[in-house]
Design an enzyme around this catalytic site. Structure first.
Site, PDB file in Angstrom:
ATOM      1  N   VAL A   1      -6.467  12.577 -40.873  1.00 41.91           N
ATOM      2  CA  VAL A   1      -7.177  12.584 -42.159  1.00 41.91           C
ATOM      3  C   VAL A   1      -6.453  11.618 -43.084  1.00 41.91           C
ATOM      4  O   VAL A   1      -5.248  11.739 -43.310  1.00 41.91           O
ATOM      5  CB  VAL A   1      -7.239  13.997 -42.783  1.00 41.91           C
ATOM      6  CG1 VAL A   1      -7.815  13.937 -44.199  1.00 41.91           C
ATOM      7  CG2 VAL A   1      -8.084  14.921 -41.913  1.00 41.91           C
TER       8      VAL A   1
ATOM      9  N   ALA B   1      -1.796  10.877 -45.966  1.00 44.30           N
ATOM     10  CA  ALA B   1      -2.551  11.123 -44.737  1.00 44.30           C
ATOM     11  C   ALA B   1      -1.825  12.204 -43.940  1.00 44.30           C
ATOM     12  O   ALA B   1      -0.710  12.590 -44.280  1.00 44.30           O
ATOM     13  CB  ALA B   1      -2.651   9.850 -43.904  1.00 44.30           C
ATOM     14  N   LYS B   2      -2.457  12.710 -42.923  1.00 43.00           N
ATOM     15  CA  LYS B   2      -1.797  13.651 -42.007  1.00 43.00           C
ATOM     16  C   LYS B   2      -2.601  13.661 -40.725  1.00 43.00           C
ATOM     17  O   LYS B   2      -3.789  13.359 -40.728  1.00 43.00           O
ATOM     18  CB  LYS B   2      -1.780  15.065 -42.605  1.00 43.00           C
ATOM     19  CG  LYS B   2      -0.762  15.993 -41.975  1.00 43.00           C
ATOM     20  CD  LYS B   2       0.592  15.798 -42.594  1.00 43.00           C
ATOM     21  CE  LYS B   2       1.639  16.700 -42.021  1.00 43.00           C
ATOM     22  NZ  LYS B   2       2.878  16.669 -42.829  1.00 43.00           N
ATOM     23  N   GLY B   3      -1.943  14.006 -39.615  1.00 40.87           N
ATOM     24  CA  GLY B   3      -2.672  14.062 -38.362  1.00 40.87           C
ATOM     25  C   GLY B   3      -2.040  15.050 -37.424  1.00 40.87           C
ATOM     26  O   GLY B   3      -1.030  15.677 -37.743  1.00 40.87           O
TER      27      GLY B   3
END
Ligand code: NAD
Length: 420
Positions: free
Chosen positions: A67, A112-114
Site C-alpha cells: 500500500v 507505504a507498507k507491505g
C-alpha cells in the site's frame, strides 16, 4: 516477532484506530472534509499473487500486498512484514502511519507498507528466498529509490533486504538505495539495528526532562525484548534509568530494586529468550503492564492497552515503542487520567530516520561512522520532540494529537504546493 497475533488484539481494528487519531487532529486543525478524504486515502493499493514451489515440490500460492499511502513529501517509505495475519486492512493502517511518521520527524519521504501473508517460521531459508524474489518480480516496477523504498519489519531482516535488492537490480541495474535495512557490510548503515530502541530511549529522556524528572528516579517497565525493547533497555540502562520490568513471549520479569540489564541482554543472546532468567520475580505480560512503575514502554504488540486494563495502569508516562499499542478509547482515558503518552509516530521513528541516513549514504557512495549516525539521529529526534511538545502546549492537546497535527499540516502543505 514470535506472537501468533501481533499488532492485532484491537477491539477497534488497526485502520479504525489510525483514522480516529487522524480525525481528532484534523478537528483541532479545523480541516475541511474534502481535504481529510484526500489525505486519508491511499494513493495506490496493490494485491499480488505470489506462486512458489516449496522444497517438497508442492505449489503454494501466497498473497502479497503493497500500500502506497502518500508521496506528497517524497518517495514512499515503509517496511515489509511477513506474518500469517497480514491483510490489506492492517497494511493500509501501517502505510498511513508511515506517512505521518516521516512527516513528524521531517524526513523527505511519504508513507507505504507491505507484506506477505505467510508464517516465516514455517519456511526453509530457500523457500523464504524464493518467495521474496517472486514477490519482487510482482512489484519491482512500483518500487525504486525515488519511488518507494521498502525496509524490514516483523518477520523480515537484513538478509531479506539483500535478496530484494539483488532481484530488483536484475531488472533495473545497480542501486542499493532501493531498499534499507541492508546488511551493514553490504551497503547497510551502522547504527540502523539499534536505532528504534535507541530513539525510544532518547525520547523518553527528553520527555521526562520536560516533566522535571531524573532518569535515576524513574522506574521503567519494557514489554518486549526484541529489536526495539532490548536496544531501548540497553540505552536506558546506560543512561541510569532503573529498569524494574522486562518481558518477552515467555512472560514478564520484575524486580522493584532494578534488573541487571547487561546480564539479561547476555542471557537472550545465549538462550534466544528470557525464559529461565533469574534474579527477578516471574509474572505474566498482563501483570507486567499493570505493575508498579513510572514509565511504561510497550515494545512488542499492537493493541495491548485497552478499556479492559487502562484503569489498572500505574505508570505516569507511556512511550510507544510498538506500533499502535494503545486503543483509541483507552487513549482518551489515559489523557483524562493525565498520563502522558509519547505516540508511536514519534516514539519509534528512530528506525525510519536511520533508514533515511542509509539511503542518503547509498546515494552519496559514502559511509558514515557510527558516531555520526548517532549524532544525526539525536538531532532529528530532538527537533521533532520539541515541535510536538510545543504544539501540545500551544493547543492544549495530547502529544499524540500534537504529533498528528504537525504531520498532517506538513503533508497538506506539500500537497498544496505541488497542486492536485
Ligand atoms: P521483534 O520481533 O524483534 O521483538 C518482539 C518482542 O516481543 C520479542 O521479545 C517477543 O518475544 C515479544 N513478544 C511477542 N509476542 C508477545 C506477547 N504476546 N507478549 C509479550 N511479548 C511478546 O520485533 P521488533 O522489531 O522489536 O518490533 C516490536 C514492535 O515495534 C512492533 O510493533 C513493530 O512494528 C514496532 N517497530 C519496530 C521497528 C524496528 O525498527 N524494529 C520500528 C518501528 C516500529
Amino acid at each position: 516477532m514470535n506472537s501468533k497475533n501481533p499488532d492485532k488484539k484491537h477491539h477497534m481494528n488497526a485502520n479504525e484506530t489510525v483514522v480516529h487519531y487522524f480525525n481528532r487532529a484534523a478537528d483541532a486543525l479545523e480541516m475541511e472534509q474534502s481535504a481529510r478524504r484526500l489525505l486519508r486515502t491511499a494513493k495506490r493499493e496493490i494485491t499480488v499473487e505470489v506462486p512458489v514451489e516449496m522444497d517438497d515440490g508442492r505449489l503454494e500460492t501466497l498473497i502479497g500486498y503493497r500500500v502506497q499511502h502518500n508521496n506528497a513529501r517524497g518517495p514512499m517509505k515503509g517496511g515489509l512484514r511477513y506474518h500469517p495475519e497480514v491483510d490489506l486492512d492492517e497494511v493500509r493502517a501501517l502505510a498511513s502511519l508511515m506517512t505521518w511518521k516521516t512527516a513528524v520527524v521531517n524526513i523527505p519521504y511519504g508513507g507505504a507498507k507491505g507484506g506477505i501473508a505467510v508464517d516465516p517460521r514455517q519456511l526453509s531459508r530457500k523457500e523464504n528466498e524464493r518467495i521474496t524474489r517472486k514477490f519482487v518480480d510482482q512489484i519491482h516496477d512500483i518500487i525504486g529509490p525515488d519511488r518507494d523504498i521498502p525496509a524490514p519489519d516483523m518477520g523480515t531482516n537484513a538478509e531479506t533486504m539483500a535478496w530484494i535488492r539483488n532481484q530488483w537490480e536484475k531488472y533495473h541495474g545497480f542501486n542499493p538505495a532501493v531498499i534499507t535495512g541492508k546488511p551493514v557490510e553490504d551497503y547497510g548503515a551502522k547504527g540502523r539495528e539499534e536505532a528504534t530502541g535507541r530513539g525510544v530511549g532518547i525520547l523518553s529522556f527528553k520527555m521526562l526532562k520536560r516533566l522535571g524528572r531524573l532518569p535515576k528516579d524513574t522506574r521503567v517497565v519494557i514489554q518486549g525484548f526484541g529489536n526495539v525493547g532490548s536496544h531501548a533497555a540497553k540505552y536506558m540502562c546506560e543512561s541510569e534509568f532503573t529498569i524494574v520490568g522486562i518481558s518477552d513471549i515467555s512472560g514478564g520479569y520484575y524486580n522493584p530494586d532494578g534488573l541487571d540489564i547487561p546480564s539479561a541482554l547476555h542471557y537472550t543472546i545465549e538462550n534466544k529468550s528470557l525464559e529461565g532468567f533469574d534474579n527477578a520475580e516471574k509474572i505474566t505480560n498482563e501483570e507486567l503492564l499493570e505493575s508498579e512503575c513510572d514509565l511504561l514502554i510497550p515494545a512488542a504488540l499492537g493493541g495491548v492497552i485497552t478499556m479492559d486494563n487502562v484503569e489498572k495502569i500505574k505508570a505516569k508516562y507511556i512511550v510507544e515503542g510498538a506500533n499502535g499499542p494503545v486503543d483509541a478509547d483507552a487513549d482518551e482515558r489515559l489523557f483524562e487520567r493525565d498520563i502522558a503518552v509519547l505516540p508511536d509516530i514519534l516514539a519509534n521513528a528512530g528506525g525510519v530516520t536511520v533508514s533515511y541516513f542509509e539511503w542518503v549514504q547509498n546515494r552519496q557512495y559514502y559511509s558514515w561512522n557510527l558516531n555520526r549516525v548517532r549524532q544525526e539521529l539525536d538531532a532529528v529526534l530532538s527537533t521533532a520532540f520539541e515541535d510536538v511538545w510545543q504544539t501540545g502546549k500551544d493547543h492544549e492537546v495530547s502529544l499524540r494529537t500534537a504529533a498528528f497535527m504537525i504531520a498532517i499540516k506538513r503533508v497538506q502543505r506539500a500537497t498544496e504546493l505541488g497542486g492536485f
